[in-house]
Design a protein around this motif. Structure first.
Motif, mmCIF file in Angstrom:
data_model
loop_
_atom_site.group_PDB
_atom_site.id
_atom_site.type_symbol
_atom_site.label_atom_id
_atom_site.label_comp_id
_atom_site.label_asym_id
_atom_site.label_seq_id
_atom_site.Cartn_x
_atom_site.Cartn_y
_atom_site.Cartn_z
ATOM 1 N N ARG A 1 70.818 52.268 24.134
ATOM 2 C CA ARG A 1 69.416 52.548 23.853
ATOM 3 C C ARG A 1 68.673 52.855 25.158
ATOM 4 O O ARG A 1 69.129 52.499 26.251
ATOM 5 N N TRP A 2 67.513 53.512 25.010
ATOM 6 C CA TRP A 2 66.713 53.876 26.170
ATOM 7 C C TRP A 2 65.928 52.656 26.663
ATOM 8 O O TRP A 2 65.589 51.760 25.892
ATOM 9 N N THR A 3 65.645 52.667 27.941
ATOM 10 C CA THR A 3 64.847 51.600 28.523
ATOM 11 C C THR A 3 63.364 51.829 28.230
ATOM 12 O O THR A 3 62.935 52.941 27.929
ATOM 13 N N ASP A 4 62.592 50.763 28.324
ATOM 14 C CA ASP A 4 61.140 50.829 28.197
ATOM 15 C C ASP A 4 60.529 50.660 29.582
ATOM 16 O O ASP A 4 60.950 49.789 30.354
ATOM 17 N N ALA A 5 59.549 51.490 29.899
ATOM 18 C CA ALA A 5 58.952 51.463 31.235
ATOM 19 C C ALA A 5 57.594 50.780 31.212
ATOM 20 O O ALA A 5 56.799 50.989 30.290
ATOM 21 N N THR A 6 57.358 49.965 32.220
ATOM 22 C CA THR A 6 56.033 49.392 32.462
ATOM 23 C C THR A 6 55.459 50.112 33.665
ATOM 24 O O THR A 6 55.821 49.836 34.808
ATOM 25 N N LYS A 7 54.581 51.072 33.391
ATOM 26 C CA LYS A 7 54.023 51.895 34.462
ATOM 27 C C LYS A 7 52.810 51.197 35.073
ATOM 28 O O LYS A 7 51.923 50.752 34.374
ATOM 29 N N GLY A 8 52.825 51.125 36.396
ATOM 30 C CA GLY A 8 51.724 50.471 37.074
ATOM 31 C C GLY A 8 51.798 48.961 36.979
ATOM 32 O O GLY A 8 50.765 48.303 36.817
ATOM 33 N N LEU A 9 53.012 48.403 37.054
ATOM 34 C CA LEU A 9 53.145 46.948 37.036
ATOM 35 C C LEU A 9 52.350 46.328 38.177
ATOM 36 O O LEU A 9 51.717 45.281 38.017
ATOM 37 N N MET A 10 52.372 47.017 39.336
ATOM 38 C CA MET A 10 51.555 46.612 40.480
ATOM 39 C C MET A 10 51.095 47.859 41.218
ATOM 40 O O MET A 10 51.798 48.869 41.228
ATOM 41 N N LEU A 11 49.917 47.770 41.823
ATOM 42 C CA LEU A 11 49.359 48.882 42.581
ATOM 43 C C LEU A 11 48.898 48.345 43.934
ATOM 44 O O LEU A 11 48.032 47.469 43.995
ATOM 45 N N PHE A 12 49.486 48.878 44.998
ATOM 46 C CA PHE A 12 49.230 48.356 46.341
ATOM 47 C C PHE A 12 48.350 49.307 47.148
ATOM 48 O O PHE A 12 48.405 50.531 46.974
ATOM 49 N N ALA A 13 47.563 48.728 48.041
ATOM 50 C CA ALA A 13 46.750 49.511 48.967
ATOM 51 C C ALA A 13 47.638 49.874 50.155
ATOM 52 O O ALA A 13 47.737 49.138 51.136
ATOM 53 N N ALA A 14 48.312 50.998 50.052
ATOM 54 C CA ALA A 14 49.249 51.445 51.090
ATOM 55 C C ALA A 14 49.438 52.941 50.955
ATOM 56 O O ALA A 14 49.043 53.547 49.941
ATOM 57 N N ASN A 15 50.058 53.561 51.972
ATOM 58 C CA ASN A 15 50.293 55.002 51.908
ATOM 59 C C ASN A 15 51.759 55.357 51.726
ATOM 60 O O ASN A 15 52.103 56.544 51.608
ATOM 61 N N GLY A 16 52.643 54.362 51.741
ATOM 62 C CA GLY A 16 54.065 54.612 51.538
ATOM 63 C C GLY A 16 54.840 54.882 52.805
ATOM 64 O O GLY A 16 56.078 54.985 52.768
ATOM 65 N N HIS A 17 54.146 55.000 53.945
ATOM 66 C CA HIS A 17 54.821 55.256 55.220
ATOM 67 C C HIS A 17 54.980 53.980 56.054
ATOM 68 O O HIS A 17 55.561 54.032 57.149
ATOM 69 N N GLU A 18 54.469 52.865 55.579
ATOM 70 C CA GLU A 18 54.552 51.626 56.333
ATOM 71 C C GLU A 18 56.019 51.210 56.509
ATOM 72 O O GLU A 18 56.840 51.384 55.593
ATOM 73 N N PRO A 19 56.367 50.645 57.661
ATOM 74 C CA PRO A 19 57.763 50.236 57.922
ATOM 75 C C PRO A 19 58.306 49.248 56.890
ATOM 76 O O PRO A 19 59.504 49.254 56.600
ATOM 77 N N ALA A 20 57.441 48.408 56.345
ATOM 78 C CA ALA A 20 57.913 47.395 55.397
ATOM 79 C C ALA A 20 58.519 48.009 54.138
ATOM 80 O O ALA A 20 59.345 47.360 53.474
ATOM 81 N N TRP A 21 58.139 49.238 53.818
ATOM 82 C CA TRP A 21 58.718 49.862 52.631
ATOM 83 C C TRP A 21 60.205 50.104 52.798
ATOM 84 O O TRP A 21 60.957 50.121 51.810
ATOM 85 N N ARG A 22 60.654 50.303 54.042
ATOM 86 C CA ARG A 22 62.088 50.478 54.272
ATOM 87 C C ARG A 22 62.841 49.206 53.920
ATOM 88 O O ARG A 22 63.976 49.257 53.440
ATOM 89 N N GLU A 23 62.199 48.054 54.156
ATOM 90 C CA GLU A 23 62.817 46.790 53.775
ATOM 91 C C GLU A 23 62.910 46.669 52.256
ATOM 92 O O GLU A 23 63.925 46.225 51.709
ATOM 93 N N VAL A 24 61.835 47.080 51.582
ATOM 94 C CA VAL A 24 61.837 47.026 50.121
ATOM 95 C C VAL A 24 62.927 47.939 49.563
ATOM 96 O O VAL A 24 63.689 47.550 48.654
ATOM 97 N N LEU A 25 63.017 49.157 50.094
ATOM 98 C CA LEU A 25 63.993 50.121 49.593
ATOM 99 C C LEU A 25 65.424 49.717 49.911
ATOM 100 O O LEU A 25 66.364 50.194 49.269
ATOM 101 N N SER A 26 65.594 48.857 50.906
ATOM 102 C CA SER A 26 66.939 48.370 51.233
ATOM 103 C C SER A 26 67.324 47.166 50.392
ATOM 104 O O SER A 26 68.447 46.658 50.506
ATOM 105 N N GLY A 27 66.398 46.695 49.538
ATOM 106 C CA GLY A 27 66.706 45.597 48.639
ATOM 107 C C GLY A 27 65.961 44.313 48.913
ATOM 108 O O GLY A 27 66.101 43.342 48.158
ATOM 109 N N ASP A 28 65.154 44.283 49.979
ATOM 110 C CA ASP A 28 64.379 43.077 50.308
ATOM 111 C C ASP A 28 63.054 43.123 49.554
ATOM 112 O O ASP A 28 61.992 43.402 50.121
ATOM 113 N N LEU A 29 63.096 42.826 48.261
ATOM 114 C CA LEU A 29 61.907 42.958 47.415
ATOM 115 C C LEU A 29 60.755 42.039 47.809
ATOM 116 O O LEU A 29 59.592 42.427 47.667
#
Length: 302
Positions: free
Chosen positions: A173-201
């Motif tokens: 079966r298809w998954t259900d999406a929760t869009k906008g579970l969280m919205l952060f004040a950021a631009n996406g270029h911050e170094p910490a996002w690399r940690e998130v994308l590497s699995g450090d949620l």
């Protein structure tokens, strides 16, 4: 972080239903489009509208049936969109001959010879494109090509509108999406996002939540299987909102990651973290309301 990719599976029943449904929509849409084009040919705006609704009918039909048929192959959906667009265009040309000449045009209108005769006639005598403008020759051919390509592109985009939705192979079966579970004040270029994308949620805790309208934010979406905990996926999107000289706003999206694969523990962490933030915001709002009431009471006593 690994990302989800479709298995490419195409169930036979789903494939047959999707193709037949798309063809039926293309035939019906082609006939309606041809007659509307002939009757309202002098109103160019309505011609554009009917062209859009033709693509909308065919594209959404394919997307809906492909979803129902559990087709997990974007390539197959694209091929169906191409075939149905070609059939719709063929039906449109034959039906347009009927709209011009009546039923006496017969089935010859859809034969290669009939289509060639009509094309040569329009090439030589022209077709009314705008209210007082008749276009003929190669400029008319250019319009035909542009119309066919734009129609195919729109049908394909609509048919693939759900192409990135993950599918749980374990539960079928298809998954259900929760869009906008969280919205952060950021631009996406911050170094910490690399940690998130590497699995450090837990690194997402470094970012403040977006409050009110902000020009740059990062949206967190979570897609999960409603029947099990084996299929959960994270999508992060950077949103930039700009305002032009006329006061119109435009939001540009940039994907940081699409459908990153999460474990059940990671997905539950995001849900609990989002709920914690929501509860905190509710508590703060309640505290502010109580402070306002106290201030009003003190003012009344004075």
């Amino acid at each position: 972080m690994h990302t989800y990719t479709h298995s490419g599976k195409v169930p036979i029943g789903g494939a047959i239903v999707t193709l037949l449904g798309g063809v039926i929509a293309a035939v019906v849409g082609g006939v309606l489009y041809a007659y509307a084009f002939h009757w309202l040919g002098v109103i160019w705006f309505l011609r554009v509208v009917f062209a859009f609704f033709f693509a909308l009918l065919v594209g959404t039909t394919i997307a809906t049936l492909a979803n129902w048929g559990k087709i997990r192959s974007a390539l197959f959906v694209t091929l169906v969109a191409f075939v149905c667009s070609a059939i719709g265009l063929w039906v449109y040309w034959g039906a347009y001959q009927w709209a011009r000449q009546g039923p006496e045009a017969g089935l010859h209108a859809w034969s290669p010879g009939g289509l060639l005769d009509q094309g040569q006639d329009l090439f030589a005598n022209g077709s009314r494109v705008f209210k007082k403008s008749v276009v003929r020759g190669w400029p008319l051919v250019g319009i035909w090509i542009a119309e066919a390509l734009s129609g195919w592109w729109l049908v394909t985009m609509l048919a693939r509108s759900d192409a990135q939705r993950p599918f749980c192979e374990a539960c079928e079966r298809w998954t259900d999406a929760t869009k906008g579970l969280m919205l952060f004040a950021a631009n996406g270029h911050e170094p910490a996002w690399r940690e998130v994308l590497s699995g450090d949620l837990p690194a997402i805790a470094e970012f403040p939540l977006a409050r009110g309208a902000q020009p740059m934010t990062v949206r967190l979406d979570l897609a999960s299987c409603p029947s099990c905990e084996q299929s959960s996926y994270l999508t992060l999107t950077s949103l930039t909102t700009t305002t032009d000289n006329k006061g119109k706003t435009k939001t540009t999206e940039r994907a940081l990651i699409v459908n990153g694969v999460l474990t059940a523990v990671e997905a539950e962490f995001l849900r609990q973290f989002a709920q914690q933030i929501k509860d905190q915001a509710a508590t703060e709002a309640t505290g502010n309301d109580e402070d306002d009431e106290d201030d009003e009471a003190e003012t009344a006593e004075l």
